[in-house]
Design an enzyme around this catalytic site. Sequence first.
Site, PDB file in Angstrom:
ATOM      1  N   LEU A  20      39.055  41.802  39.776  1.00 35.33           N
ATOM      2  CA  LEU A  20      39.872  41.026  38.843  1.00 35.33           C
ATOM      3  C   LEU A  20      39.806  41.554  37.416  1.00 35.33           C
ATOM      4  O   LEU A  20      38.770  42.020  36.955  1.00 35.33           O
ATOM      5  CB  LEU A  20      39.424  39.564  38.872  1.00 35.33           C
ATOM      6  CG  LEU A  20      39.498  38.885  40.242  1.00 35.33           C
ATOM      7  CD1 LEU A  20      39.019  37.442  40.130  1.00 35.33           C
ATOM      8  CD2 LEU A  20      40.882  38.952  40.837  1.00 35.33           C
ATOM      9  N   HIS A  21      40.944  41.461  36.753  1.00 32.67           N
ATOM     10  CA  HIS A  21      41.058  41.880  35.361  1.00 32.67           C
ATOM     11  C   HIS A  21      41.817  40.802  34.593  1.00 32.67           C
ATOM     12  O   HIS A  21      42.179  39.757  35.153  1.00 32.67           O
ATOM     13  CB  HIS A  21      41.743  43.245  35.258  1.00 32.67           C
ATOM     14  CG  HIS A  21      43.054  43.331  35.983  1.00 32.67           C
ATOM     15  ND1 HIS A  21      44.185  42.663  35.576  1.00 32.67           N
ATOM     16  CD2 HIS A  21      43.382  44.009  37.109  1.00 32.67           C
ATOM     17  CE1 HIS A  21      45.177  42.934  36.409  1.00 32.67           C
ATOM     18  NE2 HIS A  21      44.720  43.738  37.356  1.00 32.67           N
TER      19      HIS A  21
ATOM     20  N   GLN B  42      48.437  48.580  52.268  1.00 34.41           N
ATOM     21  CA  GLN B  42      48.938  48.953  50.949  1.00 34.41           C
ATOM     22  C   GLN B  42      48.444  50.328  50.511  1.00 34.41           C
ATOM     23  O   GLN B  42      48.780  50.791  49.425  1.00 34.41           O
ATOM     24  CB  GLN B  42      48.549  47.899  49.913  1.00 34.41           C
ATOM     25  CG  GLN B  42      49.330  46.623  50.064  1.00 34.41           C
ATOM     26  CD  GLN B  42      49.053  45.626  48.974  1.00 34.41           C
ATOM     27  OE1 GLN B  42      48.690  44.508  49.246  1.00 34.41           O
ATOM     28  NE2 GLN B  42      49.211  46.035  47.730  1.00 34.41           N
TER      29      GLN B  42
ATOM     30  N   GLY C 276      44.795  40.485  33.578  1.00 31.38           N
ATOM     31  CA  GLY C 276      46.102  40.113  34.126  1.00 31.38           C
ATOM     32  C   GLY C 276      45.975  39.059  35.215  1.00 31.38           C
ATOM     33  O   GLY C 276      46.714  38.075  35.235  1.00 31.38           O
ATOM     34  N   HIS C 277      45.012  39.246  36.125  1.00 32.01           N
ATOM     35  CA  HIS C 277      44.770  38.249  37.166  1.00 32.01           C
ATOM     36  C   HIS C 277      44.359  36.915  36.537  1.00 32.01           C
ATOM     37  O   HIS C 277      44.845  35.851  36.930  1.00 32.01           O
ATOM     38  CB  HIS C 277      43.636  38.687  38.102  1.00 32.01           C
ATOM     39  CG  HIS C 277      43.922  39.895  38.926  1.00 32.01           C
ATOM     40  ND1 HIS C 277      43.228  41.058  38.761  1.00 32.01           N
ATOM     41  CD2 HIS C 277      44.818  40.111  39.917  1.00 32.01           C
ATOM     42  CE1 HIS C 277      43.667  41.946  39.628  1.00 32.01           C
ATOM     43  NE2 HIS C 277      44.645  41.400  40.347  1.00 32.01           N
TER      44      HIS C 277
ATOM     45  N   MET D 140      43.832  41.547  45.137  1.00 35.12           N
ATOM     46  CA  MET D 140      43.002  42.393  45.993  1.00 35.12           C
ATOM     47  C   MET D 140      41.594  42.475  45.414  1.00 35.12           C
ATOM     48  O   MET D 140      40.820  43.362  45.750  1.00 35.12           O
ATOM     49  CB  MET D 140      43.613  43.799  46.136  1.00 35.12           C
ATOM     50  CG  MET D 140      44.896  43.780  46.930  1.00 35.12           C
ATOM     51  SD  MET D 140      45.417  45.326  47.714  1.00 35.12           S
ATOM     52  CE  MET D 140      44.850  46.615  46.679  1.00 35.12           C
ATOM     53  N   GLY D 141      41.257  41.518  44.551  1.00 36.51           N
ATOM     54  CA  GLY D 141      39.943  41.535  43.930  1.00 36.51           C
ATOM     55  C   GLY D 141      39.908  42.499  42.762  1.00 36.51           C
ATOM     56  O   GLY D 141      40.942  42.914  42.251  1.00 36.51           O
TER      57      GLY D 141
END
Length: 136
Positions: A48-49, A76, A51-52, A45-46
């Site tokens: 980004l961190h 969501q 983990g992504h 969902m953008g």
Amino acid sequence: MSAAAAAAVPSAVRSGMAVSRTIAAMRSARKAMPPDATVGFVPTMGALHDGHLSLVKTARANNDIVVASIFVNPTQFGKGEDLDKYPRQFEKDSELLTEMGVDHLFAPEADSMYGNNHVTYVDPTGFDGIAEGRSR
């Protein structure tokens, strides 16, 4: 992937990250990919961190082509949750994905994903008290 299959990858994909904003454009892009290519998909969902980015790195290491998505899914968000305040940093996220070697980005708008007459929703029961469900 064979050399012939690699040569068949669209030049936009080979030279940088291509972006599809509609389902039709993404379907067209997928059809243009070599049939024997493996495709790793990283849905997000953008915002980004690490983990992504770890998922992107794994997808890149294990697939011929990597496709990521950025889609802030309004379904969501429950009542009282603020969809409008969800962080949206498309340019920054796009730059990160390009640097990580993503070949294609699927970034649709909600009206592209849900038609005017959309009425089907899934409400799974039994998961809201375990794992991540407790905090969502």
